[in-house]
Design a protein around this motif. Sequence first.
Motif, short mmCIF file in Angstrom:
data_model
loop_
_atom_site.label_atom_id
_atom_site.label_comp_id
_atom_site.label_asym_id
_atom_site.label_seq_id
_atom_site.Cartn_x
_atom_site.Cartn_y
_atom_site.Cartn_z
N LEU A 85 0.81 -1.25 0.02
CA LEU A 85 0.02 0.13 -0.07
C LEU A 85 0.86 1.32 0.10
CD1 LEU A 85 -2.90 -1.00 2.58
CD2 LEU A 85 -2.82 -1.04 -0.16
N ALA A 86 1.95 1.21 0.67
CA ALA A 86 2.90 2.21 0.70
C ALA A 86 3.01 3.33 -0.71
CB ALA A 86 4.26 2.11 1.25
N PRO A 87 3.37 2.76 -1.63
CA PRO A 87 3.52 3.34 -2.94
C PRO A 87 2.28 4.09 -3.35
CG PRO A 87 4.08 1.05 -3.49
CD PRO A 87 3.78 1.33 -2.16
N VAL A 88 1.14 3.16 -3.31
CA VAL A 88 -0.30 3.96 -3.76
C VAL A 88 -0.45 5.12 -2.72
CG1 VAL A 88 -2.79 3.20 -4.02
CG2 VAL A 88 -0.90 1.36 -4.39
N VAL A 111 2.90 1.71 -9.79
CA VAL A 111 2.53 0.65 -9.26
C VAL A 111 1.97 -0.34 -10.08
CG1 VAL A 111 1.06 -0.60 -7.47
CG2 VAL A 111 1.95 1.65 -6.89
N GLN A 112 2.38 -1.28 -10.70
CA GLN A 112 1.76 -2.11 -11.71
C GLN A 112 0.78 -3.05 -11.39
OE1 GLN A 112 4.34 -3.51 -14.88
NE2 GLN A 112 6.12 -2.34 -14.42
N HIS A 113 -0.22 -3.46 -12.21
CA HIS A 113 -1.08 -4.38 -11.69
C HIS A 113 -1.86 -3.75 -10.33
CE1 HIS A 113 0.29 -6.94 -14.68
NE2 HIS A 113 1.18 -7.19 -14.05
N THR A 120 -2.99 -5.53 -7.05
CA THR A 120 -2.49 -5.16 -5.57
C THR A 120 -3.26 -4.86 -4.60
OG1 THR A 120 -0.28 -4.76 -6.86
CG2 THR A 120 -0.50 -3.76 -4.71
N LEU A 121 -4.21 -3.70 -4.98
CA LEU A 121 -5.39 -3.49 -4.05
C LEU A 121 -6.11 -4.43 -3.51
CD1 LEU A 121 -6.09 0.09 -5.54
CD2 LEU A 121 -4.72 -0.29 -3.42
N ALA A 122 -6.76 -5.22 -4.34
CA ALA A 122 -7.43 -6.36 -4.22
C ALA A 122 -6.70 -7.54 -3.11
CB ALA A 122 -7.92 -7.10 -5.30
#
Lengths: 366, 524
Positions: free
Chosen positions: B226-229, B453-455, B459-461
């Motif tokens: 989550l950090a980069p998002v 942030v690829q995909h 990643t979030l899911a």
Amino acid sequence: MRISKPVRIFIAWLLIMVLANSLMTFVFEPHAGSAEVMWTDFRKEKNLDTVFVGPSLCMQSFNPYIYNDLTGQSSFNMATVGQPMEATRAAVREALKEDSIHTVVLGIGFYDLGDTKSKNAEFAFYRGLRNASDHPVLTDLEFVLSPDHFGKEESINYLFPWVFNHTKYVKDNIKFKLAGKSMLDDGWLNGTNRTYIGKGFLSITAEIPDGADMNDTSWNIYPNHDFSDRTMGVLDDIIAMCQEKGVDLIVVNTPHPPYDILSYGKNGEYFALEDRLSAYLAEKGVDYYNFSLLKPEYAVFDRSCFEDFEHVNDTGARRFTKAFVDVLQAKAAGQDVSEMFYHTESDYRASFVNPDALSFDMERVE
Amino acid sequence: MQFYSLAFILFTALCMGIYYAGPVRKRGGQWIVLLAASLFYYALMGGGKAFFFILVTAATTYAAGRLFSSFTGAYKEAKKGADRETKKALKKAYLLKKRTALIVVLLINFGTLAALKYVGALKPSLFGAESAAGLVLPIGISFYTFQSVSYVIDTYSGKYPAERNFLCYLLFVSFFPQILQGPINRYDALAPQLSAEHGWKFSSFAEGLLRILYGFLKKYAIANLLAPVIADLLDTGDPSVPGSAVVLGILLYSAQQYADFSGGIDIVIGVADLFDIHMAENFRQPYFAVSLGDFWRRWHITLGTWMRDYVFYPFALTKAMQRFGKWAGKHLGKHAGRTLPACVANILVFFIVGIWHGPEEHYIAWGLYNGLVIAGSDLLAPAFARLAAALHMNTESKGFHVFRIIRTFVIVNIGWYFDRIYDFSHRAHCFKNTFFHFDLRGGIAMLRAITDVQHLGVTLAFSLFACLVVFVISVVKERGTDVGRSLYAKKAVPAAFVLACGALIVLVGFGLESVPGGFLYANF
């Protein structure tokens, strides 16, 4: 004999992890990455004279077939996609085990001497090395026990290849693996605009497209605009290894299109880095050439030579490899090859009709 | 050396091997093994210069405890047979000596902390941007300083006798699992365990491993992903950033902050468990709190109790605050008289909590926000009770309980604005846009535009899935169930399956964090 519950849990856990890992590796670890192809082919070569090492810039720039035709030597391109300097050092170390090799050419861009490193690329590099190695376990141990990895997550995740190296094209990956196809039969050969023609060289037929984004440049895409102590330390190691073995090391900044050079920063940052690297390598007694700064009378790298802002295509590779050989031969003949290159920003800019009007087709002064 | 590394596994395994070896255990040498391991670990992680500072802290605080004991012993001896006047004089002199020694030790240690952590940051021209006098900020200095100071104050007040063995005390200060990020342990809880004999216990080992796995899951399947998002959503500096993007960023931060910090603590506690040393808990399902005060009894618990014991109560019980309380009671009513001193103390405590996190304005603002909200809620408690009664709310119902949890979650998240949005003016814009420029579509577009942030969707899911896992475990723990014991009570294969799933979640988290490029060409 009754096995205690903790032991049963551990055994069951281990079995589940081994099965899951095998399945995930089969499904996700890519079939035929650049590292695996390179190492497999490298192991087949005998009596090499010259190797090219570095990331994809190098992989697409140095055409060993052309080099061999022009020089009469035997060469191989050990570059791989995203190859970080640590992996390059490992490549050089492996190459120097071959007594026949007398020249190592390091093909890089400034970014490769910055602080960012692709763990994926490094990991895949070592996986390729170990898969093609006669002593895979030793290679594994070398990776996990190296100071770069021992105290980090890579030392554990190395056991799970799919963690750092996984394709999103899962169906095709499974298909290739189930078909038992040779890595050279498919994938790379049938990739759009790209063909692996052997000796580690990837031929690209694409050119910078009309709709390409002019803002995709080295300055904008790569956040680090400086050299890092870490990578310079690795470069020192490479220099030392070559000098110890009496092998010539040549560092080459592979060609970039002019708009990429001219848009690098606003206050002379490109030439500041160029001066630093030149001075550093001169002090170490290492030959260095920046082919982005090659004068046009020796070779022109126009739009037709590039796939994007940093990679040459097949046309560019042909032109560049010949130009590289020309420089080496001129040097061998006693010429002052520094005259073949620009060394100041003002001289470089003066070679363009309108250096401030950036475009994919920058017009040179006649 | 990261916790998640082969080096740390081998280091811990080697330490455990020696620690539990019969001869070492029987000769009472286990604490020496821990001390050697701790000093080695600290030297490796902190370097030689940092070593100097931890030794200074250990030496001065140890000496303080010994001095207090010596003064007390001398005083007790001297007052034997003395007359009343002499006893009075002796006591005055004794207290003065003790207090002087206390102040000197506190000044040395807090002064060092302040100089290294704060003065260097506030006056870079004086000391350099990161450190005082060119020295690197010693790792763990905030934690071991507070831990050592608690020992000093406890021995000053005679809570327990001072440690006589400096090396045993040094182990308390430097015990390796806790050194980087706490928890802030108390001497009387930790030291006896460190010096006791520990036989191999499968339960401690199993609990430790499970705790470590849980910590890795939080860190690598939630926090790191989550950090980069969050950075992309909250660090733009764009005054027109959609409020919806800010709210999403803050909500993600609430998960990331909890996962990162509590995950790290889980790993620390788990590693200590491997040695049958049980540390103080530092998190207790904080997002289930029913008030901000309750939140701070569940979040960074050891810092909260440290502040309570060494700042809040001493300050609230000073003569000045007692006089203030009397005055408030007289002029503003009984409730104010009882509450206002505590309110002022709370504001002070949270001001210090803010500064403890760092010398930046946003930390201080965050601390003050928490202090003011807690103070305000204490002051307004009777008003809230009257309101609830007037609205005929059943405050004991499950629905009201859930309402309080959600209300507290919102209040905490408002606080995260101060904690996470570092720039004052950008924070102001973010607050404003949250209420007056929510722009849901703009927020979605901003999310879609994230390219580093690829995909992103996957990643979030996946992080959300990991958050659900943590949520379920938290609910189970909140109900008082011992998760480890329940797991190990199951049959071997189901237990192993659950553990394997946990490990695979961690690994997938790593995989998503290091997402590579596209098709085969971009495959490395």
